[in-house]
Design a protein around this motif. Structure first.
Motif, short mmCIF file in Angstrom:
data_model
loop_
_atom_site.label_atom_id
_atom_site.label_comp_id
_atom_site.label_asym_id
_atom_site.label_seq_id
_atom_site.Cartn_x
_atom_site.Cartn_y
_atom_site.Cartn_z
N VAL A 271 1.61 -1.92 6.51
CA VAL A 271 1.73 -1.21 5.21
C VAL A 271 1.75 0.09 5.48
N ARG A 272 2.76 0.71 4.70
CA ARG A 272 3.12 2.30 5.09
C ARG A 272 2.78 2.85 3.62
N LEU B 254 5.07 -3.20 3.82
CA LEU B 254 4.78 -3.17 2.50
C LEU B 254 4.79 -1.46 2.51
N GLU B 255 5.38 -1.05 1.09
CA GLU B 255 5.06 0.26 0.89
C GLU B 255 4.61 0.81 -0.38
N VAL C 51 -2.15 -5.18 -1.87
CA VAL C 51 -2.01 -5.30 -0.30
C VAL C 51 -2.64 -6.78 -0.42
N ALA C 52 -4.06 -7.07 -0.71
CA ALA C 52 -4.57 -8.17 -0.46
C ALA C 52 -3.78 -9.45 -1.26
N GLU C 53 -3.29 -9.24 -2.45
CA GLU C 53 -2.67 -10.34 -3.24
C GLU C 53 -1.29 -10.40 -2.26
N LYS C 54 -0.48 -9.58 -1.96
CA LYS C 54 0.74 -9.73 -1.09
C LYS C 54 0.66 -10.37 0.01
N LEU D 40 -2.26 -2.98 9.50
CA LEU D 40 -1.94 -1.80 9.98
C LEU D 40 -1.62 -1.02 8.94
N PHE D 41 -2.33 -0.02 8.28
CA PHE D 41 -2.00 1.20 7.29
C PHE D 41 -1.59 2.07 8.09
N TYR D 42 -0.34 2.66 7.92
CA TYR D 42 0.12 3.94 8.68
C TYR D 42 0.99 4.90 7.64
#
Length: 181
Positions: free
Chosen positions: A105-106, A154-155, A170-173, A5-7
């Motif tokens: 993911v913020r 994640l931010e 993001v993909a790596e983390k 979720l990207f927010y």
């Protein structure tokens, strides 16, 4: 199965980054305007409770279907702290009750940058908010600038890297490059 979720606030780069992540991982994007556009086709008023009831139920039914069938998704959501936590917790519970994993993911950037981006032609093409005065009003009424309480996120400041670079991080983390559909 994974649900990312990207927010963040309007114009923070959620959909652009979600699409870049989809390109890297093959996970489809279920962005928030899909359900908003669907509700508009029924002629419901954007500010009416029935509009948002339909939007929320359509989203929940879609997420439940995906989770029950092992389909990973990348989601986007304009999150307002203080208003949206119950819905987010409901989504998280639904996904996890079906054996899925929710990742948050913020995305954010300084408010002047949001105002600079709000009129972007790609936003207009998707029927998104493009009026700077409405954004200013919404920003004064809603808290779009804080993270979801009670979950790890994640931010990323989207002024610090391109959508593709953010998606790669993001993909790596989240170790998403190994996710298969």
């Amino acid at each position: 199965m994974r649900f990312v979720l990207f927010y963040g606030p309007p114009a923070a780069g959620k959909l652009t980054t979600a699409q870049a992540l989809s390109e890297l991982t093959g996970i489809p994007v279920f962005h928030n305007h899909i359900t908003i556009d669907f509700a508009k086709t029924l002629g419901l008023d954007f500010d009416a409770p029935l509009f948002w009831e339909l939007v929320d139920q359509t989203r929940l039914n879609t997420l439940k279907f995906a989770a029950q069938n092992g389909i990973s998704l990348i989601l986007t959501y304009v999150f307002a702290a203080g208003d949206d936590e119950p819905y987010i917790y409901q989504v998280k519970h639904l996904v996890e009750s079906q054996g899925g994993q929710m990742d948050f993911v913020r995305l954010h950037c300084p408010e002047p940058e949001l105002h600079a981006r709000i009129g972007n032609p790609s936003r207009k093409a998707l029927g998104k908010l493009t009026d700077g005065d409405i954004l200013k009003q919404l920003m004064s009424e809603k808290d779009f600038l804080h993270k979801i309480s009670g979950v790890d996120s994640l931010e990323f400041d989207t002024t610090q890297s391109t959508p593709e670079e953010t998606a790669r991080q993001v993909a790596e983390k989240l170790e998403l490059l190994q996710v298969t559909l």
